[in-house]
Write an enzyme that holds these catalytic residues in place. Structure first.
Site, PDB file in Angstrom:
ATOM      1  N   GLU A  65       0.856  -1.182   0.000  1.00 28.54           N
ATOM      2  CA  GLU A  65       0.000   0.000   0.000  1.00 28.54           C
ATOM      3  C   GLU A  65       0.889   1.228   0.000  1.00 28.54           C
ATOM      4  O   GLU A  65       1.962   1.230   0.620  1.00 28.54           O
ATOM      5  CB  GLU A  65      -0.921   0.030   1.212  1.00 28.54           C
ATOM      6  CG  GLU A  65      -1.810   1.285   1.235  1.00 28.54           C
ATOM      7  CD  GLU A  65      -2.817   1.315   2.367  1.00 28.54           C
ATOM      8  OE1 GLU A  65      -3.677   2.211   2.369  1.00 28.54           O
ATOM      9  OE2 GLU A  65      -2.755   0.439   3.248  1.00 28.54           O
ATOM     10  N   CYS A 261      -6.342   1.177   2.600  1.00 31.13           N
ATOM     11  CA  CYS A 261      -7.331   2.254   2.698  1.00 31.13           C
ATOM     12  C   CYS A 261      -7.337   3.196   1.505  1.00 31.13           C
ATOM     13  O   CYS A 261      -8.359   3.836   1.235  1.00 31.13           O
ATOM     14  CB  CYS A 261      -7.104   3.037   3.989  1.00 31.13           C
ATOM     15  SG  CYS A 261      -7.422   2.071   5.483  1.00 31.13           S
ATOM     16  N   ASN A 392     -11.974  -3.173   0.292  1.00 32.20           N
ATOM     17  CA  ASN A 392     -10.766  -3.349   1.095  1.00 32.20           C
ATOM     18  C   ASN A 392     -11.088  -3.869   2.490  1.00 32.20           C
ATOM     19  O   ASN A 392     -10.974  -5.041   2.762  1.00 32.20           O
ATOM     20  CB  ASN A 392      -9.994  -2.034   1.195  1.00 32.20           C
ATOM     21  CG  ASN A 392      -8.909  -2.086   2.246  1.00 32.20           C
ATOM     22  OD1 ASN A 392      -8.093  -2.999   2.239  1.00 32.20           O
ATOM     23  ND2 ASN A 392      -8.914  -1.155   3.184  1.00 32.20           N
ATOM     24  N   GLU A 393     -11.528  -2.976   3.356  1.00 29.77           N
ATOM     25  CA  GLU A 393     -11.792  -3.336   4.744  1.00 29.77           C
ATOM     26  C   GLU A 393     -13.208  -2.875   5.083  1.00 29.77           C
ATOM     27  O   GLU A 393     -13.451  -2.305   6.140  1.00 29.77           O
ATOM     28  CB  GLU A 393     -10.757  -2.668   5.653  1.00 29.77           C
ATOM     29  CG  GLU A 393     -10.564  -3.332   6.989  1.00 29.77           C
ATOM     30  CD  GLU A 393      -9.428  -2.683   7.768  1.00 29.77           C
ATOM     31  OE1 GLU A 393      -8.505  -3.405   8.175  1.00 29.77           O
ATOM     32  OE2 GLU A 393      -9.469  -1.453   7.974  1.00 29.77           O
TER      33      GLU A 393
END
Length: 577
Positions: A65, A261, A392-393
């Site tokens: 990331e 993120c 993603n999350e």
């Protein structure tokens, strides 16, 4: 061969022939238990013919990331900060010296080009050294190596010919340690791109690049760039070779990219859009990095994404190091910790189409729309994409709704593509229970679990997957890292305790390879002077890479990955790890 290998504990030592029957990783737990022989007497029995699971080639991978200046200012080898003047403050990173106000002006051509609208106009009036100059500070300085060739390039348009550019590399005290002169050759209203190369004469971790203008004339400049010549595989405008080598040395089974993120963005306008990251770098639209402003305790107002490292380069990196690509796409949801913005379900089609087009870009032949785009980027062969992540999350019913739309469309057109689904932010609690239950009922291909916990948690959860169902959805341990203090703490450190606790947990992952198919530590890279999150796997500055203790654990497991999991018992009981 005796199918039962007995490993005595206590004062007895293993013979060499016995040791050769165990891989380094599979031996970790038995040897640790041998240290407790007085409390747990008896032999450890390894039934080498009793195969419990097959370890997937993707078992140990890496998660990349653009956090901690991992891409711009990190693995992407560009040395000039704000090369196209598109930061919120157009001259951030630059120090201008001019005799008359307005000799260097920021111009904007948004109506003509909206991906890279700004450039500068330099008006030189019989300028000599010291009259008119621009100094770029780089990313916490520029790492300069003695004897290395550096490649300077610029896009220019001469309004009135007659200006020469002097390029100087300077050390921390302003002394020149490399220089050349660039004389623009073409005049007129068209933009031109030209380059010139020169060698550095000294090594400097905190270098800068100074441009000073000589002569009389008017010239427009954009995409002012400087790259070292020793990029990975010598590719112009490429990646930092020493950082890529650290990944190649791990022989990862996969690379998950681009996050994290940043996939989500603070809001949907700041989400990662893969189609904007391919093609000529001057046409890739710069975007603020989420980590620019998220943490008040670590503000980084100069953190932006130029996308010089884009999706094509990610796929190429995976191919270079023999890893499976695992791209993660936005699912129509922004970061739920920040804005929690979602796109209405009836407006989700463009997001789904991006996913379908990505498969075609990666795998389609040159006769397809996006396969031709890849071929035109000088990669006619497919990248053989086998999996991708949707979201993603993300969590909650809003995620499940959007995931269902993606899954239906992708599986209808590309049934062989495995889809990674999010289980939220934590390995337990209401968010996890909701998603884990719903995803398993849907028979999701792969469920992505994240764990940022103290070392004690990792030690206590080495047997987490012993009781998980052996059939159905598989687990991806997508982000984990032992926190020596607490999550999102500036006091977190990489140390032997974090590394050993992760090793204990990883023995449980590999022992349950019929449940867990993939795992990756996070975050991957961190600039020593530009980090937002700790701990991290590999620390870098402008000249060096320094692996952490946790890196060596990851490398140990990856390089000594078993192929089969066999039965191991102590006192006739399965070893929990």
């Amino acid at each position: 061969m005796n199918p039962d290998l007995r490993i005595p504990c206590g004062k007895k030592k293993l013979k060499n022939k016995q040791m050769k029957k165990l891989s380094i990783v599979s031996a970790l737990v038995p040897f640790m238990l041998c240290l407790q022989a007085d409390a747990q007497p008896g032999p450890i029995v390894v039934k080498v013919n009793e195969v419990k699971a097959t370890v997937q080639p993707t078992m140990w991978g890496v998660f990349f990331e653009d956090i901690n200046f991992g891409a711009d200012g990190g693995i992407y080898a560009e040395m000039v900060k704000n090369r196209s003047f598109e930061f919120f403050k157009p001259m951030m990173g630059w120090t201008v010296k001019q005799k008359a106000e307005g000799d260097i002006l920021v111009q904007n051509r948004r109506e003509e080009i909206n991906t890279n609208p700004r450039y500068i106009r330099v008006t030189a009036r019989n300028a000599e050294k010291g009259d008119l100059s621009m100094l770029n500070e780089g990313f916490r300085g520029m790492g300069i190596k003695s004897g290395l060739r550096y490649d300077f390039s610029v896009m220019y348009r001469q309004q009135k010919p007659g200006v020469k550019l002097h390029i100087e590399l300077q050390n921390a005290t302003g002394q020149i340690i490399g220089e050349t002169v660039f004389v623009p050759e073409k005049a007129g209203n068209n933009w031109n791109k030209e380059a010139v190369s020169f060698n550095a004469t000294a090594t400097e971790p905190k270098g800068k690049m100074n441009l000073w203008f000589e002569g009389d004339g008017v010239i427009d400049l954009d995409m002012i760039s400087l790259f070292p010549s020793n990029t990975w595989k010598g590719r112009p405008g490429g990646l930092r070779a020493d950082m890529v080598q650290m990944l190649a040395d791990m022989k990862p089974g996969f690379v998950r990219f681009p996050g994290g993120c940043i996939v989500e963005g603070f809001d949907l306008s700041q989400r990662y859009q893969w189609k904007k990251t391919i093609g000529p770098v001057e046409n890739r639209q710069l975007l603020i990095n989420l980590w620019n402003f998220i943490f008040a305790h670590r503000p980084t107002p100069d953190y932006f994404q130029t996308y010089g490292l884009g999706f094509f380069e990610y796929f190429q990196l995976c191919e270079d190091i023999g890893a499976e690509p695992l791209p993660i796409l936005n699912c129509g949801m922004a970061c739920q910790f920040q804005s929690a913005e979602v796109v209405p379900l009836e407006q989700l089609d463009p997001y789904v189409q991006d996913a379908l087009d990505l498969v075609e870009f990666a795998n389609g032949d040159a006769n397809t729309k996006w396969g031709k785009v890849r071929a035109d980027l000088e990669h006619p062969a497919p990248f053989n994409l086998k999996m991708m992540g949707i979201g993603n999350e993300n969590w909650g019913p809003q995620y499940l709704e959007r995931l269902a739309v993606f899954t239906k469309a992708i599986k209808a057109k590309y049934p062989a593509i495995k889809l990674v689904n999010s289980s939220g932010t934590d390995p337990n609690g209401e968010r996890f229970d909701l998603l884990n239950t719903a995803l398993r009922k849907r028979n999701a291909d792969i469920i992505d679990e994240h764990y940022y916990r103290r070392p004690e948690w990792f030690l206590q959860n080495a047997n987490r997957y012993d009781t998980f169902p052996r059939n159905g959805s598989k687990v991806f341990a997508g982000e984990y890292g032992a926190q020596s203090d607490k999550t999102v703490s500036v006091d977190n450190k990489n140390n032997w305790l974090t590394a050993l606790s992760e090793a204990a947990f990883m023995t449980g992952l590999e022992r349950n390879a019929d449940v867990v198919n993939m795992a990756s530590y996070a975050p991957l890279f961190a600039h020593a002077e530009g980090w937002q999150w700790t701990p991290d796997l590999i620390w870098v500055d402008n000249l060096k890479t320094v692996p952490s203790t946790d890196y060596y654990v990851q490398k140990l497991f990856s390089l000594n990955k078993g192929s089969k999991v066999v039965s191991i018992t102590l006192n006739n009981q399965a070893i929990a790890g």
